[in-house]
Each structure stands twice: as structure tokens, then as C-alpha cells.
Design a protein around this motif. Sequence first.
Motif, short mmCIF file in Angstrom:
data_model
loop_
_atom_site.label_atom_id
_atom_site.label_comp_id
_atom_site.label_asym_id
_atom_site.label_seq_id
_atom_site.Cartn_x
_atom_site.Cartn_y
_atom_site.Cartn_z
N PHE A 1 0.85 -1.19 0.00
CA PHE A 1 0.00 0.00 0.00
C PHE A 1 0.89 1.23 0.00
CE2 PHE A 1 -2.61 3.10 2.58
CZ PHE A 1 -3.48 3.42 1.54
N LEU A 2 0.63 2.15 -0.92
CA LEU A 2 1.49 3.31 -1.10
C LEU A 2 1.04 4.54 -0.32
CD1 LEU A 2 1.97 3.01 -4.97
CD2 LEU A 2 3.46 2.12 -3.16
N GLY A 3 -0.12 4.44 0.35
CA GLY A 3 -0.69 5.60 1.01
C GLY A 3 -1.69 6.28 0.07
N GLU A 4 -2.74 6.84 0.65
CA GLU A 4 -3.81 7.42 -0.16
C GLU A 4 -3.31 8.49 -1.12
OE1 GLU A 4 -7.20 8.67 2.02
OE2 GLU A 4 -7.35 6.84 3.22
N PRO B 1 -6.93 -5.37 -1.49
CA PRO B 1 -8.30 -4.94 -1.19
C PRO B 1 -8.27 -3.56 -0.53
CG PRO B 1 -7.60 -6.66 0.34
CD PRO B 1 -6.50 -6.50 -0.66
N LEU B 2 -8.85 -2.57 -1.20
CA LEU B 2 -8.80 -1.20 -0.72
C LEU B 2 -10.17 -0.54 -0.79
CD1 LEU B 2 -5.62 0.07 -2.64
CD2 LEU B 2 -5.72 -0.58 -0.23
N GLU B 3 -10.48 0.26 0.19
CA GLU B 3 -11.65 1.13 0.16
C GLU B 3 -11.18 2.51 0.61
OE1 GLU B 3 -15.64 -0.79 1.38
OE2 GLU B 3 -14.14 -1.93 2.51
N ILE B 4 -11.13 3.45 -0.31
CA ILE B 4 -10.62 4.79 -0.01
C ILE B 4 -11.72 5.81 -0.29
CG2 ILE B 4 -8.93 6.55 -0.66
CD1 ILE B 4 -6.98 4.35 -1.36
N ASN B 5 -12.09 6.55 0.73
CA ASN B 5 -13.08 7.60 0.56
C ASN B 5 -12.43 8.81 -0.10
OD1 ASN B 5 -15.20 6.15 1.82
ND2 ASN B 5 -14.44 6.72 3.84
N LEU B 6 -12.91 9.15 -1.28
CA LEU B 6 -12.36 10.27 -2.03
C LEU B 6 -13.04 11.57 -1.68
CD1 LEU B 6 -12.33 8.39 -5.44
CD2 LEU B 6 -10.39 8.67 -3.89
#
Length: 253
Positions: free
Chosen positions: A185-188, A217-222
Motif C-alpha cells: 500500500f502506497l498511502g492514499e 483490497p482497498l476502500e478509499i473515501n475520495l
Amino acid sequence: MTIITTTENKKVYFASDQHLGAPNAEASFSREKKFVAWLDHIKKDAEALFLLGDLFDFWFEYKTVVPKGFVRVLGKLAALRDSGIPIYFFVGNHDLWMRDYFEKELNIPVYHAPQIFIINNKRLLIGHGDGLGPEDKGYKRMKKVFTFPLFKWLFRWLHPDIGVQLGQYMSVKNKLISGEEDAKFLGEENEWLALYCKRKLETKHYDYFVFGHRHLPLEINLQKDSTYVNLGDWIKYFTYGEFSEDTLRLKEF
């Protein structure tokens, strides 16, 4: 743009990056059986199924020949489609040489670029995810070569016994698939697919961006009402997306 409205108690499912065929036949066979078991599991309430690429670790369609094997997953997809469940397939970077085999034999449409779908009034941008965003520059150059018509024409002249073996060898050289290296994971602020999604939001609203390719598996709130979801893979995580009513969630099988 395709509109899907789920009927009562029905769901829309998403999966990506099975990489069947890698890193060897034995390991692939066990994963194929698990993925087929998942397909059996979802058939009772699936309104539709999205496969977001790299189902195979290598796939090339000659005019009359496709790579042998994978009969269980192909047979299961055919059975699901024959039962009336719509299936949508997006090519990945490992199966980007797919032509019309799925469309003619399985009645499954094949997409080579991200597409907009409206599901229960939610706008989703869906694709594999390779070559998008500000990074991945080396792969972008490589993809231009691999998709160049002359290159494909020349490769097609190789005998399948040579072409398929060569393609499988090159695909398995990817350390991520061989198990020698894990996706990090590279960070948001550095995930290039998340950056791509943010740029898309500057011109149009999307409730969900759904991609594969990253094997995480990622879930990122934009934004407050916009989320980037990466489906993970079927090598380490065995994760998938489940869209129920108006919400998309990641789950593990």
C-alpha cells in the motif's frame, strides 16, 4: 452506459485478478476450484457479475485456437450465463489479447476500457485499472507495444505451442504472481488509481470507482459520497465486491 436495477434480495458481484495458470498448474488448480466454489455460492442471488480482468495469467486468442485448460471456470461461467445471469468481462494486462471468444462462446461482453454503469441509481466507473493515473509509465509504454496491431499480427504467426508457452513464461516472471513479492500500500496520496479517480471527479461525479490490478483490497473515501474500491485478488486475499441495495462492500470468501 448500462443501467442495472436489482430485484428484491438480489446483488451485483465483482471479482478480479484470479491469474489462473500461475505460478504453476498445481497452485492454479486449487485456486480455480475455490473460485468456482465462489461462483456456485453467488448464483442463488446474483443479479449480475463483473469480472475485472486477469482471470487468466496469460490469454491469447488465435483465429481458431485458445489456450487449453480452465474448463471448470469456463464451464461454470457458461452455466451462470445460460441461467440468465448477465456477466461483464473487462480485460486486464495479462489477458488483454482477448478477442471475441467470450462473446461468441459464452455470450459475455468484453470491454477493453473502463465503462460507466448505473446500478440502483449509483454511478460506477468500472475497469481493470492498468495504465491509469500518473504513474505506471513503464507499463504504459509496454502496453502500447503489446496492443499495436502489427505486434499482435506477428505474434499470431507463432505456432500456438510456441506462442502460448512463451506468453506463459513471461507472465509467470512477474514476481507478484509467483509469490516472491507482495503488493505494498502506497498511502492514499500516492496510490495512482486513487489519484486517477480524484481527477475524474473534477469533471463528473461517481459514487464508486471499482478496479482491480493492484492486488490489494482497498476502500478509499475520495469525497463524502465517492469511494474508490480495489477488489484485491484470488491469490492471497480471495476478496470480492458485493453491491447490495445502494452500497458496495468488500468481502472475503
